[in-house]
Design a protein around this motif. Structure first.
Motif, PDB file in Angstrom:
ATOM      1  N   ARG A   1      13.154   9.926 -17.604  1.00 39.95           N
ATOM      2  CA  ARG A   1      12.698  10.745 -16.469  1.00 39.95           C
ATOM      3  C   ARG A   1      11.336  10.223 -16.042  1.00 39.95           C
ATOM      4  NH1 ARG A   1      15.674  15.224 -15.309  1.00 39.95           N
ATOM      5  NH2 ARG A   1      14.028  15.906 -13.894  1.00 39.95           N
ATOM      6  N   VAL A   2      11.272   9.643 -14.869  1.00 36.89           N
ATOM      7  CA  VAL A   2      10.070   8.970 -14.390  1.00 36.89           C
ATOM      8  C   VAL A   2       9.486   9.729 -13.210  1.00 36.89           C
ATOM      9  CG1 VAL A   2       9.150   6.860 -13.331  1.00 36.89           C
ATOM     10  CG2 VAL A   2      10.864   6.708 -15.161  1.00 36.89           C
ATOM     11  N   VAL A   3       8.176   9.966 -13.249  1.00 40.93           N
ATOM     12  CA  VAL A   3       7.438  10.356 -12.060  1.00 40.93           C
ATOM     13  C   VAL A   3       6.671   9.121 -11.604  1.00 40.93           C
ATOM     14  CG1 VAL A   3       5.577  11.752 -11.102  1.00 40.93           C
ATOM     15  CG2 VAL A   3       7.255  12.793 -12.633  1.00 40.93           C
ATOM     16  N   TYR A   4       6.953   8.671 -10.407  1.00 37.52           N
ATOM     17  CA  TYR A   4       6.411   7.418  -9.878  1.00 37.52           C
ATOM     18  C   TYR A   4       5.362   7.763  -8.827  1.00 37.52           C
ATOM     19  CZ  TYR A   4       6.867   2.410  -8.679  1.00 37.52           C
ATOM     20  OH  TYR A   4       6.639   1.076  -8.496  1.00 37.52           O
ATOM     21  N   LEU A   5       4.084   7.557  -9.169  1.00 35.20           N
ATOM     22  CA  LEU A   5       2.981   7.863  -8.265  1.00 35.20           C
ATOM     23  C   LEU A   5       2.685   6.627  -7.428  1.00 35.20           C
ATOM     24  CD1 LEU A   5       0.642   9.726 -10.791  1.00 35.20           C
ATOM     25  CD2 LEU A   5       2.373  10.722  -9.256  1.00 35.20           C
ATOM     26  N   ALA A   6       3.092   6.654  -6.169  1.00 37.13           N
ATOM     27  CA  ALA A   6       2.952   5.490  -5.298  1.00 37.13           C
ATOM     28  C   ALA A   6       1.505   5.316  -4.855  1.00 37.13           C
ATOM     29  CB  ALA A   6       3.865   5.630  -4.085  1.00 37.13           C
ATOM     30  N   ASP A   7       1.233   4.159  -4.271  1.00 37.38           N
ATOM     31  CA  ASP A   7      -0.121   3.846  -3.811  1.00 37.38           C
ATOM     32  C   ASP A   7      -0.053   3.394  -2.353  1.00 37.38           C
ATOM     33  OD1 ASP A   7      -2.894   3.480  -3.986  1.00 37.38           O
ATOM     34  OD2 ASP A   7      -2.713   1.455  -4.771  1.00 37.38           O
ATOM     35  N   ASN A   8      -0.087   2.094  -2.107  1.00 40.34           N
ATOM     36  CA  ASN A   8      -0.268   1.576  -0.750  1.00 40.34           C
ATOM     37  C   ASN A   8       1.046   1.269  -0.040  1.00 40.34           C
ATOM     38  OD1 ASN A   8      -3.060   1.517  -1.248  1.00 40.34           O
ATOM     39  ND2 ASN A   8      -2.894  -0.534  -2.147  1.00 40.34           N
ATOM     40  N   CYS A   9       0.951   1.228   1.297  1.00 40.19           N
ATOM     41  CA  CYS A   9       2.027   0.623   2.070  1.00 40.19           C
ATOM     42  C   CYS A   9       2.091  -0.872   1.738  1.00 40.19           C
ATOM     43  CB  CYS A   9       1.786   0.830   3.562  1.00 40.19           C
ATOM     44  SG  CYS A   9       2.125   2.502   4.108  1.00 40.19           S
ATOM     45  N   GLY A  10       3.186  -1.482   2.106  1.00 43.57           N
ATOM     46  CA  GLY A  10       3.393  -2.869   1.695  1.00 43.57           C
ATOM     47  C   GLY A  10       3.988  -2.888   0.308  1.00 43.57           C
ATOM     48  N   GLU A  11       3.201  -2.535  -0.677  1.00 44.73           N
ATOM     49  CA  GLU A  11       3.712  -2.523  -2.047  1.00 44.73           C
ATOM     50  C   GLU A  11       4.825  -1.504  -2.236  1.00 44.73           C
ATOM     51  OE1 GLU A  11       1.277  -0.567  -5.298  1.00 44.73           O
ATOM     52  OE2 GLU A  11      -0.221  -0.585  -3.701  1.00 44.73           O
ATOM     53  N   ILE A  12       4.871  -0.469  -1.376  1.00 44.46           N
ATOM     54  CA  ILE A  12       5.919   0.534  -1.519  1.00 44.46           C
ATOM     55  C   ILE A  12       7.307  -0.087  -1.370  1.00 44.46           C
ATOM     56  CG2 ILE A  12       5.972   1.239   0.905  1.00 44.46           C
ATOM     57  CD1 ILE A  12       6.398   4.085   0.033  1.00 44.46           C
ATOM     58  N   VAL A  13       7.396  -1.220  -0.665  1.00 38.98           N
ATOM     59  CA  VAL A  13       8.670  -1.934  -0.557  1.00 38.98           C
ATOM     60  C   VAL A  13       9.135  -2.377  -1.939  1.00 38.98           C
ATOM     61  CG1 VAL A  13       9.761  -4.024   0.348  1.00 38.98           C
ATOM     62  CG2 VAL A  13       8.236  -2.672   1.812  1.00 38.98           C
ATOM     63  N   PHE A  14       8.219  -2.903  -2.754  1.00 42.16           N
ATOM     64  CA  PHE A  14       8.568  -3.340  -4.096  1.00 42.16           C
ATOM     65  C   PHE A  14       8.696  -2.157  -5.055  1.00 42.16           C
ATOM     66  CE2 PHE A  14       6.442  -6.873  -2.003  1.00 42.16           C
ATOM     67  CZ  PHE A  14       7.414  -7.855  -2.132  1.00 42.16           C
ATOM     68  N   ASP A  15       7.922  -1.094  -4.804  1.00 42.22           N
ATOM     69  CA  ASP A  15       8.105   0.131  -5.573  1.00 42.22           C
ATOM     70  C   ASP A  15       9.523   0.657  -5.385  1.00 42.22           C
ATOM     71  OD1 ASP A  15       5.409   0.069  -6.326  1.00 42.22           O
ATOM     72  OD2 ASP A  15       4.800   1.309  -4.631  1.00 42.22           O
ATOM     73  N   ALA A  16      10.026   0.568  -4.154  1.00 45.57           N
ATOM     74  CA  ALA A  16      11.377   1.048  -3.869  1.00 45.57           C
ATOM     75  C   ALA A  16      12.411   0.257  -4.667  1.00 45.57           C
ATOM     76  CB  ALA A  16      11.665   0.942  -2.373  1.00 45.57           C
TER      77      ALA A  16
ATOM     78  N   THR B   1      15.275  -8.058 -13.645  1.00 49.89           N
ATOM     79  CA  THR B   1      14.943  -7.251 -14.813  1.00 49.89           C
ATOM     80  C   THR B   1      13.843  -6.239 -14.496  1.00 49.89           C
ATOM     81  OG1 THR B   1      13.215  -8.751 -15.605  1.00 49.89           O
ATOM     82  CG2 THR B   1      15.485  -9.224 -16.287  1.00 49.89           C
ATOM     83  N   PHE B   2      13.693  -5.279 -15.401  1.00 50.27           N
ATOM     84  CA  PHE B   2      12.591  -4.323 -15.281  1.00 50.27           C
ATOM     85  C   PHE B   2      11.259  -5.056 -15.210  1.00 50.27           C
ATOM     86  CE2 PHE B   2       9.402  -1.631 -17.472  1.00 50.27           C
ATOM     87  CZ  PHE B   2       9.413  -0.526 -16.644  1.00 50.27           C
ATOM     88  N   HIS B   3      11.070  -6.067 -16.049  1.00 54.22           N
ATOM     89  CA  HIS B   3       9.824  -6.846 -16.048  1.00 54.22           C
ATOM     90  C   HIS B   3       9.593  -7.505 -14.694  1.00 54.22           C
ATOM     91  CE1 HIS B   3       7.612 -10.673 -16.440  1.00 54.22           C
ATOM     92  NE2 HIS B   3       6.842  -9.993 -17.261  1.00 54.22           N
ATOM     93  N   ASP B   4      10.629  -8.143 -14.138  1.00 54.49           N
ATOM     94  CA  ASP B   4      10.492  -8.817 -12.845  1.00 54.49           C
ATOM     95  C   ASP B   4      10.056  -7.838 -11.754  1.00 54.49           C
ATOM     96  OD1 ASP B   4      11.393 -11.146 -14.024  1.00 54.49           O
ATOM     97  OD2 ASP B   4      13.423 -11.017 -13.169  1.00 54.49           O
ATOM     98  N   LEU B   5      10.666  -6.670 -11.734  1.00 60.46           N
ATOM     99  CA  LEU B   5      10.395  -5.703 -10.674  1.00 60.46           C
ATOM    100  C   LEU B   5       9.033  -5.054 -10.842  1.00 60.46           C
ATOM    101  CD1 LEU B   5      14.012  -4.394 -10.567  1.00 60.46           C
ATOM    102  CD2 LEU B   5      12.806  -5.342  -8.607  1.00 60.46           C
ATOM    103  N   VAL B   6       8.603  -4.867 -12.083  1.00 56.77           N
ATOM    104  CA  VAL B   6       7.235  -4.385 -12.314  1.00 56.77           C
ATOM    105  C   VAL B   6       6.230  -5.416 -11.811  1.00 56.77           C
ATOM    106  CG1 VAL B   6       5.513  -3.902 -14.105  1.00 56.77           C
ATOM    107  CG2 VAL B   6       7.768  -2.828 -14.220  1.00 56.77           C
ATOM    108  N   LEU B   7       6.439  -6.680 -12.150  1.00 54.94           N
ATOM    109  CA  LEU B   7       5.530  -7.736 -11.707  1.00 54.94           C
ATOM    110  C   LEU B   7       5.482  -7.801 -10.181  1.00 54.94           C
ATOM    111  CD1 LEU B   7       3.705 -10.183 -12.027  1.00 54.94           C
ATOM    112  CD2 LEU B   7       5.742 -11.569 -12.538  1.00 54.94           C
ATOM    113  N   ALA B   8       6.639  -7.726  -9.523  1.00 60.81           N
ATOM    114  CA  ALA B   8       6.658  -7.745  -8.059  1.00 60.81           C
ATOM    115  C   ALA B   8       5.874  -6.567  -7.487  1.00 60.81           C
ATOM    116  CB  ALA B   8       8.103  -7.718  -7.565  1.00 60.81           C
ATOM    117  N   SER B   9       6.017  -5.403  -8.103  1.00 61.50           N
ATOM    118  CA  SER B   9       5.302  -4.222  -7.643  1.00 61.50           C
ATOM    119  C   SER B   9       3.793  -4.372  -7.820  1.00 61.50           C
ATOM    120  CB  SER B   9       5.801  -2.998  -8.424  1.00 61.50           C
ATOM    121  OG  SER B   9       5.103  -1.843  -8.064  1.00 61.50           O
TER     122      SER B   9
END
Length: 285
Positions: free
Chosen positions: A148-163, A95-103
């Motif tokens: 329409r989302v603009v996704y401002l990324a942060d660190n490496c590592g977490e970018i895997v879950f952002d993806a 779910t969206f919630h699960d993926l937000v939490l993982a990120s």
């Protein structure tokens, strides 16, 4: 959000840390730290968000070190750790919630705060934190805003879950513009990191600066026009990490902003009104 007086020790500690990644010469490290301390002292009164000042300091340290990316090995290790976790857990992130939490849990892979340490057992840590959940959870209010989302990324590592989150949004019908740093700074994700993970096959990728400028957070004075246009048309900005919070929290002319982060320092916790260690999915409209 402005730089607090108490933030100076944290910032200088990061300068010393990244210096030690590049050299074991005590005299050289002292010279770099002292030069950065002097620059910081001159910059404290500037009426700009904290990441603008921090970026100046880190750019000076990098120039004196003669290194464009002191954290390169750590970033690669973080991505490896996150990919290992991802392979084990992605099937249960539905779910969206699960993926937000993982990120948000992924945001703990951060070397930018003196008060925060990076775990050696990220797999076990991830499972424990996922069971605990979010301290602040506005995901139900965020999800309807994701056309329409603009996704401002942060660190490496977490970018895997952002993806994973960005891919979920795209498959749900969202248009996603994914923004990474224009040049290496700390362990933040760059275009090189995004391409290595194949993000260009899933979403539009932009950088937050041009001309190879290394800048933490989102400095709106340095935005490429194409990213400024994407922000103007966005229905939701997803802002990962503390630097993006510091950059945008005082801005008033933005779309709704979803701040996703692990709170690693007292000033940001106090600004939001929650304790250090909180896992946050906070919507501000």
């Amino acid at each position: 959000m402005r730089l607090h007086q108490g933030c100076t020790d944290c910032l200088i500690s990061r300068v010393e840390y990244e210096s030690r990644l590049c050299t074991d010469d005590p005299a050289r490290i002292r010279a770099i730290v002292e030069a950065c301390r002097e620059l910081l002292a001159r910059s404290l009164a500037d009426p700009v968000p904290a990441p603008v000042i921090a970026s100046r300091v880190h750019r000076l340290a990098y120039r004196m070190l003669g290194s464009t990316d002191p954290y390169r090995a750590l970033k690669q290790a973080n991505n490896g750790d996150a990919l290992a976790v991802c392979r084990r857990v992605r099937g249960s992130l539905a779910t969206f919630h699960d993926l937000v939490l993982a990120s948000v849990i992924g945001n703990t892979l951060d070397y930018g705060s003196k008060a925060h340490t990076v775990t050696d057992d990220f797999v076990g840590f991830f499972h424990r934190e996922f069971a605990f959940g979010l301290t602040v959870d506005d995901t139900d209010r965020m999800e309807p805003l994701t056309a329409r989302v603009v996704y401002l990324a942060d660190n490496c590592g977490e970018i895997v879950f952002d993806a994973l989150l960005a891919e979920h949004l795209r498959k749900s019908g969202s248009h996603v513009t994914f923004a990474v740093r224009g040049a290496p700074i700390l362990n933040d994700a760059t275009i090189e990191d995004a391409l290595a993970l194949g993000l260009d096959r899933r979403v539009d990728i932009l950088t937050t600066t041009t001309d190879g400028i290394a800048e933490l957070g989102l400095n709106r004075d340095l935005l490429p026009p194409i990213l400024a246009d994407a922000l103007d048309r966005a229905t939701l900005v997803i802002a990962k990490g503390m630097a993006n919070y510091e950059s945008l929290s005082d801005e008033g002319d933005l779309p709704p902003v979803a701040y996703l982060m692990s709170v690693k320092c007292g000033p940001i916790g106090a600004d939001i009104g929650i304790p250090v260690g909180s896992r946050v999915a906070l919507l501000r409209e």
